[in-house]
Scaffold this motif. Structure first.
Motif, PDB file in Angstrom:
ATOM      1  N   LEU A  52     -59.954  33.212 -22.275  1.00  0.00           N
ATOM      2  CA  LEU A  52     -60.865  33.484 -21.169  1.00  0.00           C
ATOM      3  C   LEU A  52     -60.088  33.765 -19.895  1.00  0.00           C
ATOM      4  O   LEU A  52     -59.180  33.019 -19.529  1.00  0.00           O
ATOM      5  CB  LEU A  52     -61.796  32.291 -20.939  1.00  0.00           C
ATOM      6  N   THR A  53     -60.440  34.858 -19.227  1.00  0.00           N
ATOM      7  CA  THR A  53     -59.902  35.178 -17.910  1.00  0.00           C
ATOM      8  C   THR A  53     -61.070  35.433 -16.971  1.00  0.00           C
ATOM      9  O   THR A  53     -62.001  36.146 -17.329  1.00  0.00           O
ATOM     10  CB  THR A  53     -59.023  36.443 -17.951  1.00  0.00           C
ATOM     11  N   TYR A  54     -61.043  34.824 -15.790  1.00  0.00           N
ATOM     12  CA  TYR A  54     -62.069  35.129 -14.797  1.00  0.00           C
ATOM     13  C   TYR A  54     -61.423  35.194 -13.418  1.00  0.00           C
ATOM     14  O   TYR A  54     -60.361  34.611 -13.176  1.00  0.00           O
ATOM     15  CB  TYR A  54     -63.201  34.094 -14.813  1.00  0.00           C
ATOM     16  N   CYS A  55     -62.053  35.933 -12.511  1.00  0.00           N
ATOM     17  CA  CYS A  55     -61.557  36.001 -11.143  1.00  0.00           C
ATOM     18  C   CYS A  55     -62.730  36.030 -10.179  1.00  0.00           C
ATOM     19  O   CYS A  55     -63.812  36.510 -10.509  1.00  0.00           O
ATOM     20  CB  CYS A  55     -60.648  37.214 -10.929  1.00  0.00           C
ATOM     21  N   HIS A  56     -62.509  35.495  -9.001  1.00  0.00           N
ATOM     22  CA  HIS A  56     -63.526  35.313  -7.971  1.00  0.00           C
ATOM     23  C   HIS A  56     -63.068  36.123  -6.762  1.00  0.00           C
ATOM     24  O   HIS A  56     -62.136  35.738  -6.064  1.00  0.00           O
ATOM     25  CB  HIS A  56     -63.616  33.826  -7.646  1.00  0.00           C
ATOM     26  N   ILE A  57     -63.723  37.254  -6.520  1.00  0.00           N
ATOM     27  CA  ILE A  57     -63.225  38.211  -5.545  1.00  0.00           C
ATOM     28  C   ILE A  57     -63.180  37.653  -4.127  1.00  0.00           C
ATOM     29  O   ILE A  57     -62.143  37.675  -3.465  1.00  0.00           O
ATOM     30  CB  ILE A  57     -64.067  39.506  -5.581  1.00  0.00           C
ATOM     31  N   ALA A 106     -59.213  32.214  -9.470  1.00  0.00           N
ATOM     32  CA  ALA A 106     -59.091  32.798 -10.802  1.00  0.00           C
ATOM     33  C   ALA A 106     -58.759  31.709 -11.805  1.00  0.00           C
ATOM     34  O   ALA A 106     -58.378  30.590 -11.445  1.00  0.00           O
ATOM     35  CB  ALA A 106     -58.018  33.887 -10.819  1.00  0.00           C
ATOM     36  N   GLY A 107     -58.906  32.043 -13.084  1.00  0.00           N
ATOM     37  CA  GLY A 107     -58.586  31.098 -14.136  1.00  0.00           C
ATOM     38  C   GLY A 107     -58.219  31.808 -15.420  1.00  0.00           C
ATOM     39  O   GLY A 107     -58.610  32.958 -15.661  1.00  0.00           O
ATOM     40  N   PHE A 108     -57.458  31.103 -16.246  1.00  0.00           N
ATOM     41  CA  PHE A 108     -57.032  31.642 -17.536  1.00  0.00           C
ATOM     42  C   PHE A 108     -56.866  30.462 -18.482  1.00  0.00           C
ATOM     43  O   PHE A 108     -56.186  29.486 -18.157  1.00  0.00           O
ATOM     44  CB  PHE A 108     -55.707  32.396 -17.395  1.00  0.00           C
ATOM     45  N   GLU A 109     -57.491  30.527 -19.660  1.00  0.00           N
ATOM     46  CA  GLU A 109     -57.374  29.417 -20.600  1.00  0.00           C
ATOM     47  C   GLU A 109     -57.529  29.894 -22.032  1.00  0.00           C
ATOM     48  O   GLU A 109     -58.053  30.983 -22.303  1.00  0.00           O
ATOM     49  CB  GLU A 109     -58.414  28.337 -20.302  1.00  0.00           C
ATOM     50  N   LEU A 110     -57.064  29.054 -22.947  1.00  0.00           N
ATOM     51  CA  LEU A 110     -57.236  29.258 -24.377  1.00  0.00           C
ATOM     52  C   LEU A 110     -58.099  28.129 -24.913  1.00  0.00           C
ATOM     53  O   LEU A 110     -57.862  26.954 -24.603  1.00  0.00           O
ATOM     54  CB  LEU A 110     -55.884  29.267 -25.099  1.00  0.00           C
ATOM     55  N   GLU A 111     -59.099  28.475 -25.727  1.00  0.00           N
ATOM     56  CA  GLU A 111     -60.003  27.485 -26.291  1.00  0.00           C
ATOM     57  C   GLU A 111     -59.990  27.570 -27.811  1.00  0.00           C
ATOM     58  O   GLU A 111     -59.799  28.644 -28.387  1.00  0.00           O
ATOM     59  CB  GLU A 111     -61.433  27.711 -25.794  1.00  0.00           C
ATOM     60  N   PHE A 112     -60.203  26.417 -28.439  1.00  0.00           N
ATOM     61  CA  PHE A 112     -60.319  26.360 -29.893  1.00  0.00           C
ATOM     62  C   PHE A 112     -61.565  25.559 -30.235  1.00  0.00           C
ATOM     63  O   PHE A 112     -61.673  24.385 -29.888  1.00  0.00           O
ATOM     64  CB  PHE A 112     -59.079  25.711 -30.517  1.00  0.00           C
ATOM     65  N   HIS A 153     -54.479  25.763 -20.239  1.00  0.00           N
ATOM     66  CA  HIS A 153     -54.898  26.601 -19.126  1.00  0.00           C
ATOM     67  C   HIS A 153     -53.679  26.853 -18.248  1.00  0.00           C
ATOM     68  O   HIS A 153     -52.724  26.070 -18.243  1.00  0.00           O
ATOM     69  CB  HIS A 153     -56.035  25.971 -18.319  1.00  0.00           C
ATOM     70  N   VAL A 154     -53.705  27.961 -17.546  1.00  0.00           N
ATOM     71  CA  VAL A 154     -52.597  28.345 -16.678  1.00  0.00           C
ATOM     72  C   VAL A 154     -53.047  28.207 -15.231  1.00  0.00           C
ATOM     73  O   VAL A 154     -54.076  28.766 -14.833  1.00  0.00           O
ATOM     74  CB  VAL A 154     -52.140  29.789 -16.963  1.00  0.00           C
ATOM     75  N   ASP A 155     -52.293  27.433 -14.461  1.00  0.00           N
ATOM     76  CA  ASP A 155     -52.591  27.243 -13.045  1.00  0.00           C
ATOM     77  C   ASP A 155     -52.247  28.529 -12.299  1.00  0.00           C
ATOM     78  O   ASP A 155     -51.081  28.940 -12.268  1.00  0.00           O
ATOM     79  CB  ASP A 155     -51.761  26.080 -12.498  1.00  0.00           C
ATOM     80  N   PRO A 156     -53.241  29.205 -11.684  1.00  0.00           N
ATOM     81  CA  PRO A 156     -52.957  30.482 -11.017  1.00  0.00           C
ATOM     82  C   PRO A 156     -52.139  30.340  -9.740  1.00  0.00           C
ATOM     83  O   PRO A 156     -51.684  31.346  -9.187  1.00  0.00           O
ATOM     84  CB  PRO A 156     -54.359  31.032 -10.713  1.00  0.00           C
ATOM     85  N   ASN A 157     -51.937  29.106  -9.269  1.00  0.00           N
ATOM     86  CA  ASN A 157     -51.138  28.913  -8.055  1.00  0.00           C
ATOM     87  C   ASN A 157     -49.645  29.058  -8.327  1.00  0.00           C
ATOM     88  O   ASN A 157     -48.907  29.640  -7.525  1.00  0.00           O
ATOM     89  CB  ASN A 157     -51.427  27.541  -7.446  1.00  0.00           C
ATOM     90  N   ASP A 158     -49.190  28.524  -9.462  1.00  0.00           N
ATOM     91  CA  ASP A 158     -47.761  28.625  -9.780  1.00  0.00           C
ATOM     92  C   ASP A 158     -47.516  29.173 -11.187  1.00  0.00           C
ATOM     93  O   ASP A 158     -46.378  29.263 -11.631  1.00  0.00           O
ATOM     94  CB  ASP A 158     -47.084  27.260  -9.638  1.00  0.00           C
ATOM     95  N   TYR A 159     -48.606  29.513 -11.896  1.00  0.00           N
ATOM     96  CA  TYR A 159     -48.529  30.090 -13.238  1.00  0.00           C
ATOM     97  C   TYR A 159     -47.741  29.206 -14.203  1.00  0.00           C
ATOM     98  O   TYR A 159     -46.886  29.660 -14.947  1.00  0.00           O
ATOM     99  CB  TYR A 159     -47.964  31.510 -13.188  1.00  0.00           C
TER     100      TYR A 159
END
Length: 258
Positions: free
Chosen positions: A42-47, A52-58, A65-71
């Motif tokens: 899942l990837t989402y962004c808030h204009i 923003a966010g990025f994660e893997l789900e099972f 999940h990846v912290d968008p501040n420092d990746y």
């Protein structure tokens, strides 16, 4: 995040908040049982808020999940760290995916001639993790479900006072099959008779915050009953022990008499 990911013209034309989803869906089958599983990215962004966010789900549970501040990649369930190996390319993939989201959304808005935004307010529930016992540590869970888009803001109070942030934790935004989101907020607490806790949720789809109340109300007689049952159990056990010893002694005395 590099400015090359953004379009100034597109952002100026954007009057609403939009989300962009990139789903990579993989179905895997258990060879042993033939069970179907779902792994989703899942990837989402808030204009407007530049969130923003990025994660893997099972199977609906977050793996990473990846912290968008420092990746940096972070695992939701560290107890399963030995079962899942982190792909070293995950932070780079998140950077590319989030950047693509910010780059494409303004263009999609323009191309679709500013379509109306889908705004769905959340539903909330407030409950405890375990049965309540006075003075015994427990966790209050505030579930915020079926909302769109993020973000939501959750705040806690105890007897009208804001609680310490150290006692509160939250999950990332989990995705639902219908593209809505859910989030869980946790408050660690020690129940004391008469205390009142609240969980308040703010979302742009609500006219006013949703506030759920939970009061510590453990009947005193239930505590007395538990104590009485414990005492009776100890007495019965001790009495059984004494009777058993008495029977053994009497049996030995009868054998000697014979």
């Amino acid at each position: 995040m590099p400015r090359s990911w953004h379009s100034a013209d597109g952002l100026e034309m954007c009057r609403l908040i939009f989300l962009f989803f990139t789903f990579a869906v993989f179905w895997s089958f258990s060879r042993a049982q033939g069970v179907k599983h779902l792994m989703r990215q899942l990837t989402y962004c808030h204009i407007e808020m530049m969130d923003a966010g990025f994660e893997l789900e099972f199977d609906g549970e977050e793996l990473w999940h990846v912290d968008p501040n420092d990746y940096t990649a972070k695992q939701r369930l560290p107890e399963f760290a030995g079962d899942w190996t982190l792909d070293r390319n995950l932070p780079s993939l998140a950077h590319l995916s989030i950047g693509t989201c910010f780059y494409n959304i303004p263009r999609c808005i323009t191309g679709e001639k500013n379509p109306p935004e889908s705004i769905v307010p959340p539903s909330t529930q407030l409950y405890t993790k375990s049965d309540v016992k006075l003075g015994v540590e427990n966790t209050l869970i505030c579930s915020v479900t079926n909302f769109h888009p993020p973000p939501v803001n959750v705040s806690w109070t105890r007897n009208g006072e804001l609680v310490s942030e150290q006692d509160v934790s939250e999950t990332q935004y989990y995705s639902n099959p219908d593209f809505s989101f859910r989030l869980f907020s946790y408050l660690n607490f020690r129940p004391e008779q008469g205390d009142i806790y609240t969980c308040s949720v703010r979302h742009r789809g609500l006219e006013r915050d949703i506030t759920r109340f939970w009061e510590v109300d453990v009947p005193e007689d239930s505590q007395e009953v538990e104590t009485a049952v414990l005492v009776i159990g100890i007495l019965v056990g001790f009495l059984g022990f004494v009777v058993g010893i008495f029977i053994i002694v009497m049996s030995k005395m009868e054998l000697r008499a014979v």
